[in-house]
Write an enzyme that holds these catalytic residues in place. Structure first.
Site, PDB file in Angstrom:
ATOM      1  N   LYS A 190      70.175 -22.191  34.618  1.00 10.93           N
ATOM      2  CA  LYS A 190      68.942 -21.501  35.002  1.00 10.93           C
ATOM      3  C   LYS A 190      68.277 -21.022  33.706  1.00 10.93           C
ATOM      4  O   LYS A 190      68.633 -19.997  33.139  1.00 10.93           O
ATOM      5  CB  LYS A 190      69.267 -20.316  35.910  1.00 10.93           C
ATOM      6  CG  LYS A 190      68.038 -19.719  36.617  1.00 10.93           C
ATOM      7  CD  LYS A 190      67.323 -18.755  35.717  1.00 10.93           C
ATOM      8  CE  LYS A 190      66.013 -18.288  36.356  1.00 10.93           C
ATOM      9  NZ  LYS A 190      65.173 -17.564  35.386  1.00 10.93           N
ATOM     10  N   GLU A 214      76.786 -12.537  26.311  1.00  7.16           N
ATOM     11  CA  GLU A 214      76.291 -12.321  24.945  1.00  7.16           C
ATOM     12  C   GLU A 214      75.025 -11.491  25.079  1.00  7.16           C
ATOM     13  O   GLU A 214      73.968 -12.000  25.450  1.00  7.16           O
ATOM     14  CB  GLU A 214      76.022 -13.666  24.259  1.00  7.16           C
ATOM     15  CG  GLU A 214      75.803 -13.556  22.758  1.00  7.16           C
ATOM     16  CD  GLU A 214      74.348 -13.534  22.373  1.00  7.16           C
ATOM     17  OE1 GLU A 214      73.686 -14.583  22.413  1.00  7.16           O
ATOM     18  OE2 GLU A 214      73.863 -12.430  22.035  1.00  7.16           O
ATOM     19  N   LEU A 215      75.165 -10.175  24.808  1.00  5.62           N
ATOM     20  CA  LEU A 215      74.117  -9.216  25.155  1.00  5.62           C
ATOM     21  C   LEU A 215      73.404  -8.699  23.906  1.00  5.62           C
ATOM     22  O   LEU A 215      73.591  -9.213  22.805  1.00  5.62           O
ATOM     23  CB  LEU A 215      74.731  -8.072  25.966  1.00  5.62           C
ATOM     24  CG  LEU A 215      75.557  -8.537  27.187  1.00  5.62           C
ATOM     25  CD1 LEU A 215      76.176  -7.346  27.898  1.00  5.62           C
ATOM     26  CD2 LEU A 215      74.695  -9.362  28.140  1.00  5.62           C
ATOM     27  N   CYS A 239      68.927 -11.819  18.812  1.00  2.00           N
ATOM     28  CA  CYS A 239      69.839 -10.717  19.114  1.00  2.00           C
ATOM     29  C   CYS A 239      70.665 -10.307  17.911  1.00  2.00           C
ATOM     30  O   CYS A 239      71.242  -9.213  17.896  1.00  2.00           O
ATOM     31  CB  CYS A 239      70.750 -11.085  20.281  1.00  2.00           C
ATOM     32  SG  CYS A 239      71.598 -12.655  20.036  1.00  2.00           S
ATOM     33  N   GLU A 253      66.947  -1.972  20.525  1.00  7.46           N
ATOM     34  CA  GLU A 253      66.706  -3.266  19.881  1.00  7.46           C
ATOM     35  C   GLU A 253      65.223  -3.595  19.984  1.00  7.46           C
ATOM     36  O   GLU A 253      64.681  -3.717  21.086  1.00  7.46           O
ATOM     37  CB  GLU A 253      67.545  -4.350  20.564  1.00  7.46           C
ATOM     38  CG  GLU A 253      67.463  -5.701  19.885  1.00  7.46           C
ATOM     39  CD  GLU A 253      68.300  -6.737  20.612  1.00  7.46           C
ATOM     40  OE1 GLU A 253      68.440  -6.606  21.847  1.00  7.46           O
ATOM     41  OE2 GLU A 253      68.806  -7.661  19.954  1.00  7.46           O
TER      42      GLU A 253
END
Length: 1503
Positions: free
Chosen positions: A1200, A1277-1278, A1311, A1406
């Site tokens: 997705k 994976e944030l 990130c 962030e």
């Protein structure tokens, strides 16, 4: 109805501000300033425009400000306001100037039909002039020629106050302001220049037709024909700038000038005469023309040679050399008179016979005015050139004599001229009129019909344009004249002609020498000066080592000194003063003797240490005696120190002539031209491996494969560039011979070569040849054909790349090809090699050591051992630089003597010959002692005295310094700087930022806060494979629509225009995809690892093959520049390749059992169907990193992609399908409105056994919560909040580059980018300054624009977050060093903030945008606490050169990945992932595949 004209207010106010700022700066200097002369008001009055006088300063000023020529307008400038007086219609037009921001106050006074009203307006202007001007100094633009009633009205009113004011000429000030062109002006000048170049090509074609057909045409007729082309040729629009060219704004700067037939005028004001064009043998045709577009001028001039003599060709070639030389000095900061003086100096040195024929001016500044009188390029002009100026560079020689003229009246006199439009820059000037001017391209010759091109080459004639003369004029062609026997008897022999030519060259050489070394010249320039070097061991007594108190000999390694106890005092001697040290032992005593260098010391070895005062008192020797064995140790230390000092001195001398190159300016925004799989010589450090050669803005860069080593070669440092084909050779090569040597590793070199082997024969490590037996081709005929094809392909590839290099230098650097058929064998070093001439050099390039002798550097060539009975002769080349050692080429076969003589004569090298070898060391020593006296005594004529063998007895006891040597010359290898062990210890820079971008492709730019923001809308180039752009989902191997039929639009973030539509899928569509993946899993997981490996490798190959198309699609939907997108495609493909290999390495385990009848086995099995949810910032690589591991493990996937970037996922789905992946293995579900519903289905559907997600921490927590209902395996994976730490012991320049690469990659939307930059207090200011300077060079714009370095943010939400972070920081005391503004649309200025503290949002969240915040810290403990103060723990970076600190900090940072002294940490080989709230699991590397495998333990009992 006439279209209303709108004025550009923004451009007006920007340029008006430039004018006023220059004027105000001048006023501070007072009336003495030569530019504005203290004027407090500037007046420009424009009357009726005169066609006969198009170039007037007031019109130029008006056109520059308004973009139009408007008649009957008065403009008055004061330091605070601008006044206009114009008719009502023109005044209404001027009202546009009141629009926009940052306005300069203007007042528009409207004239009417009422004469009294108009007079009051003009009187008001006079009053303003008097009120604002206490000194009554009015700046005017004199010598203006206007007429009309308005001008008369003004003169009547002005006459009343004229006597009370002082008029001063401000033309110089206005010219200074107008001389520096902005980007919009440069664009127009480039268009005009391109049209001029195109017209010159038409002139070439027309002249060719005239010569071929024998037409009669007058000069003015041809000029009118060219003028008509400018006015009527519609194809110019297509050639110059496409359909956007406005032909109504195109005109000629002047009527083209055509001259021939002995009458030449090299001034720009010359006119074409009504005399017939002369095209006979030896004729010279001069043509100059200039196109003017939207008021901006260009100019080009060329010389065309018809059946030219060798002298004419030689003179023209020197003219081109002179232009290249002059261009080297045209740059910002150079005084104009210095440019002219450099040209004169060059002529005096190289061709003093042409000095009197040289033009008195080299041209002038150019722009709206064709000829700017304040910027004449003459020897008296002291003004400086500035970057952005445009010059009309005109170099020529006039009134030259053609001694071989057949037609004495029309060919006896001739002139040579070359004109180009040149842009001044900070470094290398740019030639805008780049049409061909090499000798080959401007020469016409009449060729005999029976003579082939090959025959012409054998005669060593340059390949020139060939034309057949008209039949009636056959008598004009020397090659067509009949030759009867009587005529042949009268004709001189070839040898006699050569002798006569050599006699002329020798006489010219003697005249040049006398002029060069005249008594009035500075003799010091020709004698090597001796300098002494002072050494200082210690500045004061307190600096002496403590050991001296013991009155012992101390060897101080640090200060390179020996401290000797002499009469109770510690006396230091620098090691450089020590000649030698000796030690001997006699009985119980050890003797140490130290000998020092002193003047007039007898020595068998030449000492090169001069002395300041030879009459001073010196210590010659000191001896010590001792029973202490420590004296032996002292002796060893002294020898070691002497050896170390000698090594350093040798390195210093080795580097003495090294000239530091400018920085290579890398191409940004587009892929550079590349030549792959080439080897470099000298080789780089490490194992021999091929690399890539790239063409950048101002030079070449060679990248070694699999290392960070590189070689940079600047075009400005290239003296010759050669291409040698592989015909009859083992390699094909490109060779650069440099003006100044560069360092490659620890060795210097002036020759760098890039080559590829032509044969496919391989050798093993023992040198044995590997041969592959070819069945059915025992005679190897097929292999020979294949090799011929391969060689032809190699020649084509290298030659094409060489041409691209020439194009990149605007043809300043022509590529030379050796003439093998003119080559001869000889021994320049120790090996017999083939020496091959080129147009400008004699070379040996096939193997090292290389030889490159520039013909222009040769003073004379002497042929030695030329006598009957000998089989070989030698050549000695003496150079114009007498300090340079002559080059000897020995053992040339005597059969080649005539060929060598003919070649030397054809290239105008003076040569002599003699029967024996001469002592050239003594000869050059005598010449250098007094070169002026040498030429007074006849110069090189002494070499010619023995040509006939007279007086050549080697046993002569003459005391002459020109005595013959008793032996062969020394074998001197000094000519080669090649070393096999040379290496390059420079590491590759990370994201080098371009200091100057060439916006030559029509980019409209705004200058914002010192940086360019490109706003041009650029369309995506067409895809080579349109099938990659899909507007459908991919399910079970088919392209599918949504069940609901709904779609959603995907927008280009740069333009916010729609790219296309994809299906808006929901839960039902997702279930279909999941079921398809489950069915496919049964077969896919059952396949062998080798099968999955092969499928993934096929997929990888297709991705690489289509990388350009994939990059274009990625840029279209994501916005990042194409070059960066291409990098992501390669990076993403690397994961497919990596995991293809890992598929065969999913090893299990065997555990030793404690029982004999049992075996314990561990297996790895695929988990099942994996749900993949990816972000928009890396729409390609984020998918391949996850999918590559899943498919290699045996899982099937449902992907997705982000709604913002679905097309990249669909494009690689198309390639997966083409690669042969079975149906259902790779599925793509696109969704926008129901994305939450789709995500919920993926996380809760029991068929899905594994979920991998990259995105925000908040969403990751939600997905983890949803996945818990079915206990799925999950990888997250944030978000990150990466610290970037710069300690005070760091390499600041490297840290700046690393921070730029880490922070601003993908416009800060990664990130792992550096979100918080911590810099230690002592280096804070230095880092912030350098970092801000780097950011100032960024170019923000559309990703398809080659100038763009940074693209847009993904959407308006990202813009809002950046704005919120900056506003919050500023409100809490932060300082904006650069940027800080929303530009337009999704573009945000790259921003640097300082004076930050932890309470600001930028420290807590962030940012995910181009905002860099710099924090200050004092101690290591403090910064570690600051870095670890967040809940995120993805990545961290720091720069330090302290090894201990590197280990401490790396282990203390609470992150999953650490970069030490680098800003880029991601690769397919390494595990990617974070700790704390930055995620779970790892991606990439060998650990990444484990996330898609279950570990099964099997207990096998009953054995």
């Amino acid at each position: 109805m006439r279209q209303q004209v709108r004025l550009d207010a923004k451009t007006f106010h920007k340029r008006a501000r430039n004018l006023l700022s220059s004027w105000k700066a001048s006023l501070k200097k007072g009336a003495s300033d030569e530019l504005f002369q203290g004027a407090s008001a500037i007046l420009a009055v424009i009357g009726e425009l005169q066609e006969d006088y198009p170039y007037q300063k007031s019109i130029a000023l008006e056109s520059w400000l308004l973009g139009l020529e408007i008649p009957n307008v008065l403009i008055l400038f004061t330091t605070e306001k601008i006044y206009f007086v114009a008719s009502e219609s023109r005044a209404n037009m001027l009202e546009d100037l009141k629009l926009g921001e940052k306005q300069i106050p203007i007042e528009i006074l409207k004239r009417t039909k009422d004469a009294s009203h108009n007079r009051k307006l003009l009187e008001q202007i006079c009053s303003i002039m008097q009120e604002t001007n206490t000194e009554k100094r009015i700046g005017i633009l004199p010598k203006q020629k206007y007429t009309g009633s308005f001008l008369e009205e003004w003169q009547k009113v002005y006459e009343d106050i004229k006597s009370s004011v002082q008029e001063v000429d401000v033309s110089a000030g206005v010219a200074s302001t107008l001389s520096i062109k902005d980007e919009d002006e440069l664009k127009l000048i480039k268009i005009a220049s391109k049209i001029s170049s195109t017209l010159m090509r038409r002139v070439y074609d027309t002249l060719g037709t005239i010569i071929d057909e024998g037409k009669d045409m007058k000069h003015d007729q041809l000029a009118e024909e060219i003028q008509t082309m400018i006015e009527t040729d519609k194809t110019l629009a297509k050639i110059a700038n496409g359909p956007d060219l406005d032909l109504e704004k195109l005109e000629s700067c002047y009527t083209p000038i055509i001259q021939s037939g002995g009458k030449y005028d090299l001034k720009s004001s010359a006119q074409s005469t009504d005399e017939k064009l002369h095209t006979g043998s030896g004729s010279i045709v001069l043509c100059s023309l200039g196109a003017r577009y939207k008021y901006y001028c260009s100019n080009i001039g060329r010389t065309i040679l018809i059946q030219a003599t060798k002298t004419q060709e030689r003179n023209y070639q020197f003219l081109l050399d002179l232009q290249r030389h002059v261009l080297e000095y045209i740059k910002d900061g150079t005084k104009i008179r210095d440019v002219y003086s450099k040209a004169i100096d060059y002529i005096k040195t190289k061709r003093p016979d042409l000095e009197n024929a040289f033009v008195k001016t080299l041209g002038f500044g150019m722009g709206i005015e064709f000829r700017e009188g304040n910027y004449l390029l003459n020897p008296k002009n002291t003004r400086e050139l500035k970057s952005g100026m445009i010059l009309n560079l005109s170099i020529g020689f006039q009134n030259l004599k053609n001694e071989q003229a057949e037609d004495n009246k029309r060919s006896e006199n001739y002139s040579l001229l070359v004109i180009d439009t040149v842009r001044v820059t900070n470094d290398r000037p740019i030639i805008l009129t780049d049409y061909q001017k090499t000798l080959n391209s401007v020469s016409y010759t009449f060729m005999d019909e029976g003579k082939s091109d090959q025959e012409a080459k054998k005669e060593n004639k340059r390949p020139v344009k060939q034309t057949e003369p008209k039949k009636a004029s056959a008598k004009k062609s020397a090659v067509l004249r009949t030759k009867f026997r009587s005529e042949e008897q009268r004709e001189e022999t070839k040898d006699q002609q050569r002798r006569a030519h050599q006699k002329e060259l020798a006489a010219l050489k003697q005249a040049e020498g006398l002029a060069r070394f005249a008594e009035s010249s500075d003799q010091q320039t020709y004698q090597q000066q001796v300098f002494f070097q002072k050494f200082e061991s210690y500045k004061r007594d307190s600096a002496l080592p403590k050991e001296v108190k013991e009155l012992k000999i101390v060897v101080d390694q640090k200060n390179e000194s020996i401290i000797l106890p002499i009469y109770g005092f510690a006396v230091p001697f620098h090691i450089s003063t020590l000649k030698n040290a000796s030690k001997n032992e006699e009985g119980d005593f050890t003797y140490l003797r130290l000998n020092f260098l002193t003047p007039n010391q007898a020595s068998g070895k030449k000492e090169d240490m001069p002395f300041d005062d030879t009459n001073a008192t010196f210590v010659r020797a000191v001896s010590y005696r001792s029973t202490d064995p420590y004296l032996s140790e002292i002796h060893k230390k002294i020898l070691d120190l002497k050896k170390s000092a000698s090594k350093k001195e040798a390195e210093r001398k080795e580097r003495a002539d090294i000239v530091e190159q400018d920085k290579l300016i890398e191409l940004k925004g587009r892929r550079p031209q590349r030549l792959s799989d080439v080897f470099a010589r000298p080789g780089l450090e490490g194992k021999r491996a091929p690399g890539e050669l790239e063409i950048h803005q101002n030079g070449l860069r060679y990248h070694a494969s699999k290392t960070n080593q590189k070689i940079d070669i600047l075009f400005s440092n290239v003296k010759h560039m050669f291409f040698q084909p592989c015909d009859n050779e083992l390699i094909v090569l490109l060779h650069a011979h440099l003006k100044n040597p560069i360092m490659i590793g620890k060795k210097k070199t002036k020759d760098i070569q890039f080559y590829r082997e032509a044969s496919d024969v391989q050798f093993d490590e023992t040198g044995n040849r590997k041969r592959k037996y070819r069945y059915g081709d025992e005679d190897e005929l097929g292999a020979e054909q294949e090799e011929r094809r391969r060689r032809a392909q190699l020649n084509k590839e290298f030659k094409s790349f060489a041409e691209k290099i020439a194009d990149a230098t605007d043809r300043i650097e022509e590529i030379e090809i050796p003439y093998r058929n003119l080559g001869f064998n000889g021994v320049p070093f120790r090996t017999n090699v083939l020496l091959q001439p080129t147009n400008d050099a004699l070379v040996h390039l096939t193997d090292p050591p290389f030889l490159v002798i520039t013909l222009a550097d040769i003073e004379i060539a002497h042929l030695e051992r030329v006598q009957y009975g000998l089989k070989h002769f030698d050549i000695v080349f003496v150079f114009k630089d007498y300090s340079r050692t002559p080059v000897h080429i020995n053992t040339i076969p005597m059969e080649q003597l005539e060929n060598v003589k003919e070649w030397l004569d054809n290239v105008d090298v003076t040569f002599t010959e003699g029967p024996v070898n001469l002592n050239w060391t003594q000869i050059m020593k005598t010449i250098n002692a007094d070169p002026a006296e040498f030429y007074k005594e006849g110069g090189w004529s002494f070499l010619a005295e023995n040509e006939d063998g007279e007086g050549s007895d080697a046993s002569s006891d003459s005391a002459s310094e020109y005595q013959l040597s008793e032996s062969e010359p020394d074998d001197d290898d000094s000519g080669s700087s090649y070393d096999e062990d040379a290496s390059d210890d420079n590491s590759a820079s990370v994201e080098e930022e371009t200091e100057e971008n060439n916006r030559s492709k029509g980019v409209y730019s705004n200058f914002i806060n010192g940086r360019y923001f490109t706003t041009k809308v650029v369309k995506m180039p067409k895809l080579k494979d349109p099938s990659l752009f899909r507007e459908a989902a991919f399910i079970n191997g088919d392209w599918a629509k949504s069940v609901s039929g709904k779609t959603f639009a995907v927008l280009d973030p740069a333009t916010e225009n729609e790219i296309g539509k994809v299906p808006d899928m929901d839960k039902e569509d997702t279930q279909i995809a999941i079921k398809a993946a489950r069915e496919a899993f049964k077969n896919w997981s059952d396949q062998t690892a080798k099968y999955r490996h092969d499928m993934l490798k096929n997929w990888y190959s297709l991705i690489i093959e289509h990388q350009q198309d994939l990059a274009l699609i990625l840029t279209q939907e994501n916005g990042k520049p194409v070059s960066e997108a291409l990098g992501e495609i390669k990076y993403g493909a690397s994961f497919i390749e990596w995991f293809a290999e890992e598929a065969t390495r999913t090893y299990g385990d065997v555990i030793p059992s404690p029982n004999k009848n049992q075996r314990f086995v561990v297996q790895k099995q695929p988990v099942g169907v994996a749900g993949i949810i990816t972000p928009w910032n890396f729409p390609n690589a984020m998918i391949t990193r996850k999918v590559g591991a899943a498919l290699a493990a045996g899982c099937t996937v449902v992907v997705k992609p982000a709604a913002e970037t679905p097309f990249s996922a669909l494009a690689i789905a198309e390639l997966a399908n083409k690669a042969g992946l079975p149906k259902g293995v790779y599925n793509v579900v696109t969704s926008h409105e129901k994305y939450k519903e789709v995500g919920l289905e993926i996380t809760t559907n029991p068929i899905i056994k594994k979920v991998s997600f990259t995105g925000s921490t908040a969403v990751g927590k939600l997905l983890m919560e949803q996945s818990s209902s079915t206990l799925k395996k999950i990888t997250l994976e944030l978000g990150g909040n990466a610290p970037f730490i710069v300690f005070d012991d760091a390499d600041i320049d490297a840290a700046v580059k690393g921070a730029v690469a880490s922070k601003f990659r993908s416009s800060g939307q990664t990130c792992v980018c550096a979100n918080r930059i911590f810099v230690q207090s002592s280096v804070y200011a230095e880092f912030a300054s350098h970092f801000t300077q780097k950011v100032s060079n960024f170019r923000v714009g559309n990703g398809f624009d080659s100038d763009t370095t940074h693209g847009p943010l993904i959407n308006r939400k990202a813009i809002e977050k950046c704005t919120r972070h900056v506003d919050d920081a500023v409100s809490k005391g932060a300082e904006i060093l650069i940027g800080g503004k929303h530009l337009k649309g999704n573009f945000y200025e790259p921003t640097v903030l300082s004076n930050l503290h932890p309470e600001m949002l930028i420290c807590q969240e962030e940012t995910f945008g181009p905002i860099a915040g710099i924090f200050k810290f004092d101690t290591e403990e403090q910064v570690i606490a600051m870095a670890n103060s967040t809940e995120s723990g993805l990545a961290g970076y720091f720069y330090s050169r302290d090894v201990g600190r590197c280990w401490r900090v790396a282990e203390a940072l609470e992150v999953g990945m650490v970069g030490i002294n680098t800003g880029i940490i991601s690769s397919c080989e390494t595990p990617f992932g974070g700790i704390k709230q930055s995620g779970l699991g790892r991606e990439g590397s060998k650990y990444g595949i484990d996330e898609y495998l279950n570990t099964k333990y099997i207990n096998f009992g009953g054995i």
